[in-house]
Structure formats: C-alpha cells, structure tokens
Design a protein around this motif. Structure first.
Motif, short mmCIF file in Angstrom:
data_model
loop_
_atom_site.label_atom_id
_atom_site.label_comp_id
_atom_site.label_asym_id
_atom_site.label_seq_id
_atom_site.Cartn_x
_atom_site.Cartn_y
_atom_site.Cartn_z
N MET A 1 0.82 -1.02 0.07
CA MET A 1 -0.07 -0.03 -0.11
C MET A 1 0.85 1.41 -0.12
N LYS A 2 0.54 2.23 -0.73
CA LYS A 2 1.40 3.29 -0.82
C LYS A 2 0.56 4.47 -0.13
N ILE A 3 1.17 5.22 0.78
CA ILE A 3 0.30 6.09 1.87
C ILE A 3 1.34 7.30 1.69
N LEU A 4 0.38 8.37 1.61
CA LEU A 4 0.86 9.74 1.80
C LEU A 4 0.75 10.32 3.06
N LEU A 5 1.93 10.60 3.88
CA LEU A 5 1.71 11.34 4.99
C LEU A 5 1.87 12.58 5.01
N TYR A 28 5.08 8.16 1.55
CA TYR A 28 5.55 9.45 0.85
C TYR A 28 5.20 10.57 1.95
N GLU A 29 6.35 11.43 2.29
CA GLU A 29 6.08 12.30 3.27
C GLU A 29 5.78 13.76 2.72
N PRO A 45 -0.73 7.86 -4.53
CA PRO A 45 -0.94 6.81 -3.53
C PRO A 45 -2.28 6.43 -3.20
N ASP A 46 -2.34 5.34 -2.71
CA ASP A 46 -3.47 4.48 -2.24
C ASP A 46 -4.31 5.27 -1.09
#
Length: 257
Positions: A1-5, A28-29, A45-46
C-alpha cells in the motif's frame, strides 16, 4: 500500500510509521499541502493520512484541502484531529479520527485504513520473532571506533569475543566465527551494518542469529523501524547504558551479567 503522510510535524509522521511498521507500506511524506498535492500527482498513492491543521502556501483551509483530495483525486483519506476537535462538514471517502495515541486508538486507526482501502493490510514477511532463549557464549562486535570495541569487551568479559572494524570484515568474521550474537555499528567504512547483516542473513546457518544495531543517530532508528531486516534484531542509541544493553541481550539469551 502506498501511503501519503501529510503533516508538518516530523515526530507525528514518525509515530504513524511506527504504528504501521509491521505492514507492507511505502510512505511518501509531505510537510505542507503544496508538497502533498505534488506527490498525489506524481506517485498516485492509495491512501492519504493528513493532519487537520496542515497548511499550504495558498493559505488553504483543511476544508479546501480535503475537498481537493476527495473531488479532484477521489483518494481515500484519514484526517487526524487533535484531542477535543470536532468536524461539522465531511466528504465521502474521508474519515476523521483523533491522532492515535492509545492501543485502542491504534487498533481503530488500522481498522479505519482497512475499511477505506477495502482490504486487510498485508504484514511484512520474515522472521522477526524473538527465538527461544539459550546460553550465550560467542559474541561478534563490529564498530569502526576502537574505544567502543574496547568498552564492549570490558562489559562482556567472560564471553568469547571477536571484533570487526568494517561491514566487509563483519561478514567475513560472521561466516568464520559463527557467533551467537552480533552487536554492530550502523555507519562503518566500506559497507554499512545494515547491508552487512543483509548479506549475513543470506547464509541459512546465520539467519536466526540475533543482531543488536547501535548508532548515535536518531535518524538511524527511524530507518531501522521502517526497514527492519529479516531475523531477530534490536536497535539501541549510543551512548547506551550498561543496563540497557544487558536488558536487550536478556531478551535473546540466558545471560549472566
């Protein structure tokens, strides 16, 4: 899972990564809304995890930011609220929860991600469990600072000890010495402790040897939590206390200090 923080507080981003460290995630921050939008366009991102008070150069409100996430990208998102905050206007596919601090909060946080994502999160593969404790006899120490090696030899006197001063030497000594425990620095000449341990783990006979990584850089702890190597391991910050080191060793061995 691609997560944007998306959060301007690096400590809060770090806490989120710690909560999700055992799952297969790529993070990804972004420290503001402008960077967040750039990442959305480039990386797709997901999931987006966004601080409620995130700001941007355009002076956008949280409502404006979440509106773009929901309408423009149709991206599922969790907006992380501060304690006591409430939200009146909400968007489909967007959940609002308090920043997870307690164990119950963390479980609810993970369940909310899975609900929005539509499937369960995948746990990382690899044996990171602590093995059955056995008697400690042989220790391999790796550090490019002679003073650290001497200190550890004094603290661990009575055990059979070998020492290495580089990542390459650590690999050679591990294959030859077959230690029960490895204590290694992270940054060393030629090859890092991370890479050396990955090479050592390729030997089936050495895959279950506990490794204690030691570093004076807080950033290395974050790297460790994000990219924990296969097999049993632990991370301690330098300078560490004798008691702290011994407590870690006792997790893996019947250890007579």
């Amino acid at each position: 899972m691609k997560i944007l923080l998306a959060d301007n507080d690096i400590d809060r981003r770090f806490k989120i990564k710690l909560i999700l460290r055992k799952y297969e995630c790529v993070f990804y921050e972004a420290r503001n809304a402008d960077f967040a939008f750039m990442i959305m366009k480039k990386e797709h991102p997901d999931m987006c995890l966004i601080d409620y008070i995130l700001t941007g150069k355009e002076g956008l409100s949280n409502y404006d930011i979440v509106s773009r996430i929901s309408v423009e990208w149709s991206l599922p998102a969790i907006v992380l609220l501060r304690e006591g905050m409430t939200v009146a206007r909400k968007f489909p596919g967007i959940e609002y929860i308090t920043f997870p601090e307690t164990d119950d909060d963390k479980r609810n946080f993970i369940e909310t991600i899975e609900k929005l994502y539509g499937s369960a999160m995948v746990e990382k593969k690899g044996n990171t469990e602590i093995p059955m404790r056995k008697k400690l006899e042989k220790i391999l120490i790796a550090d490019d600072e002679e003073a650290i090696i001497l200190l550890l030899k004094v603290l661990l006197r009575g055990y059979e000890i070998e020492a290495a001063s580089s990542g390459v030497e650590l690999i050679d000594k591990a294959l030859e010495f077959k230690p029960d425990l490895i204590i290694t620095d992270v940054i060393m000449p030629g090859m890092s402790g991370w890479k050396a341990v990955r090479e050592i783990r390729k030997c089936e006979e050495l895959q279950s040897i506990p490794v204690i990584f030691a570093s004076g850089y807080v950033k290395d702890k974050e790297i460790y939590e994000m990219h924990r190597p296969q097999g049993p391991s632990y991370f301690i910050l330098k300078p560490f206390m004798k008691k702290e080191l011994f407590e870690v060793i006792k997790k893996y061995f019947i250890f007579e200090s």
